[in-house]
Design a protein around this motif. Structure first.
Motif, PDB file in Angstrom:
ATOM      1  N   LEU A 173       0.835  -1.199   0.000  1.00 39.13           N
ATOM      2  CA  LEU A 173       0.000   0.000   0.000  1.00 39.13           C
ATOM      3  C   LEU A 173       0.873   1.255   0.000  1.00 39.13           C
ATOM      4  CD1 LEU A 173      -2.837  -0.967   2.518  1.00 39.13           C
ATOM      5  CD2 LEU A 173      -2.926  -0.999   0.028  1.00 39.13           C
ATOM      6  N   TYR A 176       2.193   1.826  -3.402  1.00 42.44           N
ATOM      7  CA  TYR A 176       1.127   2.321  -4.281  1.00 42.44           C
ATOM      8  C   TYR A 176       0.890   3.814  -4.048  1.00 42.44           C
ATOM      9  CZ  TYR A 176      -3.434   3.264  -6.275  1.00 42.44           C
ATOM     10  OH  TYR A 176      -4.463   3.831  -6.987  1.00 42.44           O
ATOM     11  N   LEU A 177       0.810   4.203  -2.777  1.00 39.53           N
ATOM     12  CA  LEU A 177       0.556   5.616  -2.481  1.00 39.53           C
ATOM     13  C   LEU A 177       1.696   6.482  -3.015  1.00 39.53           C
ATOM     14  CD1 LEU A 177      -1.409   7.571  -1.177  1.00 39.53           C
ATOM     15  CD2 LEU A 177      -0.185   7.285   0.985  1.00 39.53           C
ATOM     16  N   ARG A 180       1.284   6.731  -6.812  1.00 43.79           N
ATOM     17  CA  ARG A 180       0.089   7.492  -7.147  1.00 43.79           C
ATOM     18  C   ARG A 180       0.264   8.966  -6.823  1.00 43.79           C
ATOM     19  NH1 ARG A 180      -4.397   9.777  -5.714  1.00 43.79           N
ATOM     20  NH2 ARG A 180      -6.483   9.045  -6.300  1.00 43.79           N
ATOM     21  N   ARG A 194       2.736   9.670   5.301  1.00 45.31           N
ATOM     22  CA  ARG A 194       2.077   8.364   5.241  1.00 45.31           C
ATOM     23  C   ARG A 194       2.906   7.373   4.413  1.00 45.31           C
ATOM     24  NH1 ARG A 194      -3.605   9.609   4.637  1.00 45.31           N
ATOM     25  NH2 ARG A 194      -3.465   9.799   6.902  1.00 45.31           N
TER      26      ARG A 194
ATOM     27  N   ASP B  33      -6.906   6.017   4.603  1.00 47.28           N
ATOM     28  CA  ASP B  33      -6.740   6.912   3.455  1.00 47.28           C
ATOM     29  C   ASP B  33      -7.450   6.266   2.266  1.00 47.28           C
ATOM     30  OD1 ASP B  33      -5.783   8.260   1.142  1.00 47.28           O
ATOM     31  OD2 ASP B  33      -3.889   8.755   2.139  1.00 47.28           O
ATOM     32  N   ARG B  35      -7.247   6.603  -0.737  1.00 44.93           N
ATOM     33  CA  ARG B  35      -6.385   6.247  -1.868  1.00 44.93           C
ATOM     34  C   ARG B  35      -5.827   4.839  -1.696  1.00 44.93           C
ATOM     35  NH1 ARG B  35      -2.645  11.539  -1.541  1.00 44.93           N
ATOM     36  NH2 ARG B  35      -2.865  10.918   0.640  1.00 44.93           N
ATOM     37  N   LEU B  36      -5.537   4.446  -0.457  1.00 51.27           N
ATOM     38  CA  LEU B  36      -5.009   3.095  -0.213  1.00 51.27           C
ATOM     39  C   LEU B  36      -6.034   2.035  -0.607  1.00 51.27           C
ATOM     40  CD1 LEU B  36      -3.385   3.610   3.314  1.00 51.27           C
ATOM     41  CD2 LEU B  36      -2.235   3.631   1.093  1.00 51.27           C
ATOM     42  N   GLU B  38      -7.985   2.024  -2.968  1.00 50.60           N
ATOM     43  CA  GLU B  38      -8.065   1.812  -4.423  1.00 50.60           C
ATOM     44  C   GLU B  38      -7.365   0.521  -4.847  1.00 50.60           C
ATOM     45  OE1 GLU B  38      -7.841   6.598  -5.499  1.00 50.60           O
ATOM     46  OE2 GLU B  38      -6.226   5.247  -6.139  1.00 50.60           O
TER      47      GLU B  38
END
Lengths: 347, 347
Positions: A173, A176-177, A180, A194, B33, B35-36, B38
């Motif tokens: 995760l 990914y963040l 993104r 984060r 979050d 976004r995570l 997703e």
């Protein structure tokens, strides 16, 4: 800074285990078909190519400090070294996959898996697109590393298993963040923190410490070790001792434009002219001169100085948290040395 | 052919478990979050998009047939469904990564993860290369699926763990050999058979059957279930019941030029003119007309007829192997129906 002995002794044992696992797999598949063994060879090349073995050192010293006596240390050391080796395979898996995402050509002084295998297709005159083939092989080498990591961590009980599953999810995760946020240009402080919490603090320090503690038999029986407070303190040591929050960006980081604390502070304090310089961050074709100018702005805006202070403060908090832990002295000394080393390493 | 009821009942239970795992993870990370979450959403989209749940059916009926009595069936069903769901997450992980390697745009009637996320970058006007971003996200979605698969398979004992580790290694090695043989143009029969053995026979049939049998408590205690002979018979059922050896190539397979049994037979029997047609296999820009002509050569050379005979022979051998197994009648009937279905499905 010299590498602490408490890191080196663990690294030596973990490396021997890593090599043994690779040798086993290579021999096993070589007998079936030498082409299959190539995948193991590539994994072996990357896992053996270096890395400080920081995660396994955190696992080891947290476990060591929680052991009731020398008997327990002797009986359970092999399982702890296995867990350390699992972290090194997991880290190699993550790096191989990250290198595809970032298209990095070098890692730990050697050619990355996707680049080396794309080149192999070209060199051998094989058919297909070098990029797709190289990345395909690298995905598989990483996946194999993930399986071997998991194999080394098997059978350690429910609490270890839960930590191991959580940290692997957090690792994915966080990456990914990171991807993104860089793509979407989300460079706020919360996002940066984060990403670092997931990708570095939890994965490199907190989870290895907690998992190491859970590996000790005492952790399962003595209330003092197993309660939430204990894990909170480990988490505090882990988070404050982590330097990822405050790492100094270098060329590739600037080209990828990934959000860091230092960048965010610099942007907040920048004059309009300085802001124009910082806006170049994320350009894939950034020249060394431009990168140098950006770093100069980090100094001019005070971002570097703020960073230095923050490092000292975090290190002090980290050591304070450590002194609260009911660990043996030898382990405390080792963990203090590791904290100093982690902070000094990237400064 | 209609889908056997013994497949549908298992699929329903396994799907409910898959959805519950995805929901748990989505809710958990959405709170941290959105976004995570997703990444979890993308995995959920792929794992829920179909697939026949064949592997979980093999796990389930092998386990069911080995249970001593209904009490055991009732007490341990949840763990068996978990193992089935683990296979479905593992299969989704493998498909997402394979789709990157093959650059497939569609899977199970939906856009593949790497294509959908590359498109997302473009649609949102984010920075970066769509291909690299899309593939990076897809690597991570696959990796997350791998972790969730593993989490569902945890705590099932040493023998299950060993099978689970082996099949994951075999899956990776089989896919590597497939990629490498296609690139290097190694279309010999031995290579083709090895790829199918690793990627399909072992992974889809043999290992799920063996693992299912090991999940039953009786397998651990009664000698008849745990001996090597028993596993040999399961292996024989699995290998002969597998249709991958004899699958009929379609458009994308012909474009990728992956070696199959049928192709090898056709090449062996082809006239010089037919050989020229077969040489087009592996061309990325193969037209539908060319693909049709290639399939015609498969018929003309007798490769299709040989295949049909081989299917019948394998199915008969598979059922003979099944009759040797000391399983309950209900499970035997189910496994026979699954074998018929697997063979009929792709013919």
């Amino acid at each position: 800074m010299t590498v602490p002995g408490q890191l080196l002794t663990v690294a030596e044992k973990v490396d021997a285990r890593v090599v043994a696992v690779i040798d086993d797999q290579r021999n096993r598949w070589n007998e079936v078909d030498p082409r299959l063994a190539e995948l193991v060879e590539e994994l072996g090349r990357m896992v053996a190519s270096g890395g400080k073995r920081l995660r396994s050192a955190f696992v080891y010293w947290a476990w060591h400090g929680c052991c009731l006596d020398e008997d327990e240390q002797q009986q359970d050391e092999a399982a702890t070294i296995d867990a350390g080796a699992a972290f090194e395979f997991l880290q190699t898996f993550a790096l191989i996959h990250d290198d595809i995402m970032d298209d990095s050509a070098y890692r730990r002084g050697t050619t990355t898996v996707h680049v080396a295998n794309g080149q192999r297709l070209t060199d051998n005159g094989w058919s297909g697109e070098p990029r797709r083939y190289g990345e395909g092989v690298a995905i598989l080498v990483g996946d194999l590393g993930h399986v071997l990591a998991d194999q080394l961590m098997a059978g350690r009980g429910e609490r270890v298993r839960r930590l191991w599953d959580d940290l692997r999810i957090e690792l994915n995760l966080g990456q990914y963040l990171d991807l993104r946020a860089a793509a979407a240009g989300e460079f706020d402080r919360e996002t940066a923190q984060r990403v670092v919490t997931f990708k570095t603090a939890l994965y490199t320090v907190v989870r290895p410490l907690q998992l190491g503690a859970c590996l000790s038999r005492s952790a399962g029986t003595a209330g003092a070790w197993s309660d939430a407070h204990y894990h909170d303190v480990l988490q505090r040591f882990g988070l404050t001792g982590d330097n990822g929050l405050i790492g100094k960006p270098v060329g590739d980081d600037l080209r990828e434009g990934k959000p860091t604390e230092m960048l965010i502070h610099a942007v907040e304090q920048a004059s309009p002219a300085q802001r124009l310089v910082l806006d170049q961050i994320g350009a894939r074709d950034l020249t060394p001169e431009q990168a140098e100018r950006i770093v100069a702005v980090f100094h001019e805006t005070g971002a570097v100085a703020v960073n230095e202070n923050r490092i000292e403060q975090l290190l002090a908090e980290s050591k304070a948290a450590l002194s609260d832990l009911p660990l043996h002295t030898e382990a405390k000394t080792a963990l203090e040395a590791l904290a100093d080393y982690v902070v000094a390493r990237d400064r």
